[in-house]
Design a protein around this motif. Structure first.
Motif, mmCIF file in Angstrom:
data_model
loop_
_atom_site.group_PDB
_atom_site.id
_atom_site.type_symbol
_atom_site.label_atom_id
_atom_site.label_comp_id
_atom_site.label_asym_id
_atom_site.label_seq_id
_atom_site.Cartn_x
_atom_site.Cartn_y
_atom_site.Cartn_z
ATOM 1 N N LEU A 80 0.833 -1.201 0.000
ATOM 2 C CA LEU A 80 0.000 0.000 0.000
ATOM 3 C C LEU A 80 0.870 1.254 0.000
ATOM 4 O O LEU A 80 0.622 2.202 -0.757
ATOM 5 C CB LEU A 80 -0.926 -0.009 1.222
ATOM 6 N N ARG A 81 1.879 1.254 0.826
ATOM 7 C CA ARG A 81 2.785 2.404 0.892
ATOM 8 C C ARG A 81 3.591 2.557 -0.398
ATOM 9 O O ARG A 81 3.811 3.662 -0.888
ATOM 10 C CB ARG A 81 3.761 2.242 2.069
ATOM 11 N N GLY A 82 4.032 1.430 -0.948
ATOM 12 C CA GLY A 82 4.942 1.485 -2.091
ATOM 13 C C GLY A 82 4.282 1.551 -3.448
ATOM 14 O O GLY A 82 4.809 2.182 -4.372
ATOM 15 N N MET A 83 3.115 0.900 -3.612
ATOM 16 C CA MET A 83 2.513 0.773 -4.942
ATOM 17 C C MET A 83 1.081 1.277 -5.023
ATOM 18 O O MET A 83 0.475 1.245 -6.094
ATOM 19 C CB MET A 83 2.573 -0.695 -5.392
ATOM 20 N N GLY A 84 0.499 1.694 -3.905
ATOM 21 C CA GLY A 84 -0.848 2.256 -3.953
ATOM 22 C C GLY A 84 -1.938 1.252 -3.657
ATOM 23 O O GLY A 84 -1.696 0.057 -3.497
ATOM 24 N N ARG A 85 -3.173 1.772 -3.601
ATOM 25 C CA ARG A 85 -4.306 0.975 -3.121
ATOM 26 C C ARG A 85 -4.705 -0.176 -4.037
ATOM 27 O O ARG A 85 -5.096 -1.241 -3.568
ATOM 28 C CB ARG A 85 -5.510 1.897 -2.886
ATOM 29 N N LYS A 86 -4.654 0.026 -5.354
ATOM 30 C CA LYS A 86 -5.101 -1.040 -6.256
ATOM 31 C C LYS A 86 -4.241 -2.296 -6.115
ATOM 32 O O LYS A 86 -4.755 -3.411 -6.027
ATOM 33 C CB LYS A 86 -5.086 -0.539 -7.701
#
Length: 466
Positions: A80-86
């Motif tokens: 989540l922190r590195g690549m986002g919610r999707k």
């Protein structure tokens, strides 16, 4: 970074020794030592190679992420922190569903070992019934607070170490009785080899996974910044040695081609000590300890992955039912109940379609492992992105060496995972078994589609609320 991650307050009950023993219990898979030993003496070389290019780098990545971001949710929160919610939503689903399937295969394995000890002629029908009962017992135990059940994990880790000592002692007894090992253990035999036995290579890689699971309970650790790296680094070297010693001892006792993927480990004790009198008592005690180790690792695995699912549900990536917590213990009750339902259905359907418990175990194991490896591929990506984009956050522990070296090892690890997934379907030099491959491919595709639907539906609900 202003993300709502890991805000659930829980009792900080995990110290460094709890983390260390938890890793041993989680990552030292006695249930898949039989399949790896079936690869023959070359398995020792493969363990050392995979440890160097995957196991150790993965442990160092986990140590850095787990100490820097001790969030509730582990790998989900890091992606989540590195690549986002999707992508985090996809990881949470893959991570969650693979363990629901694993719960089914693991309980089948446990009942098979139980039957080997006490009910050797147990029919498939009763194996399925007892497996379903065991599934719900595990769900109940996992709902208890961690501070009440962590002793199960700690004892399980100690028992696993005792099993390795026991199997090594059995190998010595076997040599004293027979003079020579059951396999050719000359230096040449340890040369890394491909061939039909390489079909079990995925089990070897699977045996080295799981470090991140203990980090999913970061909010319950007393001092994650210091304890996580030290526990992980100590555990990774011990586990590599344990796997090599256990496989070597089994190959002293049993021919690789006769290694049963479920009953192999216990058969080693039976072949070494024999039957009757004291030997029977020894085998029975070892069998009970083996059962205890298998049982001990299930609750912590399913509660850690359901915690990941609960965090994803709380952030809108999975349906809200996944995030429902126990009103008293704050355990991920919703996810655990859904686990119980899915695992029970899979066990019943698999029992109707499979000819034996071993066949059912390996089919479910193959299916779940493919899904299990995908979050690790994405987690390596997250590590690289966080190193590049979040330089301000203090890192209590860093992957040794320059960034370029760490990034190279991450890409190499991703390549190993992709290759391992391929070997589930095609072993180099061997024809593809389409009757085995097609159902697994269909299952993986269905899992991906279901995950996408759930993730999109959940995301849409969050947007509508806003």
């Amino acid at each position: 970074m202003s993300m709502e991650i890991g805000k659930v307050e829980k009792t900080k009950s995990l110290g460094r020794m709890d983390i260390f023993l938890g890793i041993i219990c989680l990552v030292f898979f006695l249930d898949t030592i039989g399949p790896t030993a079936a690869m023959g003496p070359s398995v020792i070389s493969w363990y050392l190679i995979v440890a160097a290019i995957l196991f150790i780098p993965l442990a160092l990545v986990t140590a850095e992420l787990g100490s820097t971001y001790p969030d509730e949710g582990g790998v989900y929160s890091w992606v989540l922190r590195g690549m986002g919610r999707k992508w985090a939503a996809r990881v949470s689903w893959f991570y969650w569903i693979n363990n629901a399937i694993w719960l089914s295969s693991m309980t089948i394995f446990i009942i098979q070992v139980f039957a080997q000890l006490f009910l050797p002629n147990l029919s498939m029908t009763y194996i399925v019934i007892l497996s379903v009962i065991a599934i719900w017992l595990f769900v109940f135990i996992a709902m208890r607070p961690l501070k009440e059940s962590k002793w199960i994990t700690n004892i399980g880790a100690i028992f696993k170490l005792l099993i390795v000592v026991g199997i090594f002692a059995s190998a010595i007894v076997y040599l004293m009785k027979n003079g020579t090992p059951a396999n050719d253990l000359s230096l040449k035999s340890f040369t890394p080899a491909l061939g039909a036995s390489f079909a079990f290579f995925p089990a070897l890689v699977f045996n080295m996974m799981g470090f991140e699971s203990i980090s999913s309970m970061g909010s319950q650790m007393k001092n994650p910044g210091k304890d996580v790296p030290k526990a992980i680094v100590a555990a990774v070297f011990l586990l590599t040695v344990l796997y090599c010693l256990a496989n070597l001892a089994m190959l002293v006792i049993l021919p690789a081609e006769e290694m049963d993927i479920v009953q192999g480990l216990l058969n080693c004790f039976i072949f070494s000590w024999g039957t009757g009198g004291v030997a029977t008592i020894i085998v029975m005690v070892v069998g009970l300890i083996f059962l205890a180790t298998l049982i001990s690792q299930v609750p912590i695995w399913i509660v850690s992955t359901c915690t990941v699912g609960a965090e994803a549900a709380r952030n809108g990536e999975l349906p809200q039912c996944f995030g429902k917590l126990h009103p008293k213990h704050q355990s991920p009750m919703g996810g655990l109940i859904i686990y119980g339902v899915i695992a029970s259905v899979l066990t019943i359907i698999g029992g109707l379609l499979s000819g034996s418990g071993s066949e059912l175990f390996w089919t479910l194991f193959s299916f779940t492992s493919i899904i299990f490896f995908i979050p690790y591929i994405l987690n390596f990506n997250s590590f690289i992105k966080l190193r590049k984009n979040d330089k301000e956050t203090v890192r209590p522990f860093r992957f040794p060496g320059p960034d370029g070296f760490a990034f190279f090892m991450c890409r190499l690890g991703q390549a190993v995972f992709v290759f391992t997934i391929i070997t589930f379907f095609w072993v180099p030099g061997q024809p593809i078994d389409w009757a085995y491959t097609i159902p697994i491919v269909i299952g993986v595709i269905i899992s991906v589609i279901v995950g996408e639907v759930l993730n999109r539906t959940s995301a849409k609900r969050v947007i509508e609320k806003k």
